[in-house]
Scaffold this motif. Sequence first.
Motif: not given
Length: 347
Positions: A73-101
């Motif tokens: 490996g004389e005269n050699e810088y070895t570069l390696t690459e790994r990646y972060l590729e975020p994927s979509d998802f969602m947090v979702y909740l429906e509620f009626n405030p009257r249920d908890y009064e």
Amino acid sequence: MADTFAQNGYNGEVLEDLLTYTAQGNDTYKEGLIHIKAGIQHKYTLPAIKLGDIIQDNVPTPTSNHGAKGANGENEYTLTERYLEPSDFMVYLEFNPRDYEKYWKFAQPDGNLVFRELDPKVQATMLRLLMDKKNEYIGNAIWTAAKGGAASAGVTAPADSIQIGRGKEKYFDGVVKRIIDNVNATDAETIAGGQCIVSGNTELTDGAAVEKALYAMWKKCPKQIRKKTSLAFVIGWDAWDAYDQYISDKQVKYSENTEVNRYRFKGKRIIPIVGIPEHTIVLGEFSTGMESNLWMGVDYANDAEVLKIDRLQSNSELFFFQMRMKMDINLVRPGEIVVHTAYKKTV
């Protein structure tokens, strides 16, 4: 998320707070095992660099090969690459405030019931539950998710163990999936940064098996990282409990039976967490800093900036919580990860 609450026996005018079932949270984050990189909308590169042999005999005129690469490996810088590729998802909740009064009689508003008129304590409790449930999901997915779900994970689980990519853990590859793919791969991108070191693949059925696995992992651990302060064993609670009982039962005890043994092996921390699957122990450099071998990529800075609360529609009593998120995790230097796992690549 199910709207599941528990009541106590008090029937007075004021119920100060609901009793909430404890969510497991995100132990990986709480224990400081992962570095989080925010604001990644598409792809983030995790580069690593290695330098070859630079030593030669001391002579009046250095031997030059004019930049040509040598056998060491004389005269050699070895570069390696790994990646972060975020994927979509969602947090979702429906509620009626009257249920908890009825649970907050002191906070019942006069006139029309709308969420913004509820006491802040009501809002805080519901938001806390939402955040806990979101963190519970992420804490598991970091270790056991698989992009595309269980059907496309290509990982065989031990008997009576959780499946990689189960349920909604299908938006990105977790640690176990990354490790299994890495040790079985031949393509340059998957093995960039080296290949994980597998020290054993047996099931951890008792404390003796756990101790044997820890010794094997330590012997396989690369010498150059053994003194790193953030080097740690990450283990599940079942395996830790078996190991704790095993060393407590020894003739020469590490501690009294009424005490928990030290979370240490060869001077390195043993960190039991919820989320890592059965029959699996991972040894590596884990921290919240950039030197951590485990990184998470997300596209938001904090929960407050992405959480949306609003009425479902103008003629409805219903309200909703919504969080749109992107996430991915990856190992930066797989060649410095030692793993014992009974999970295997599906043939």
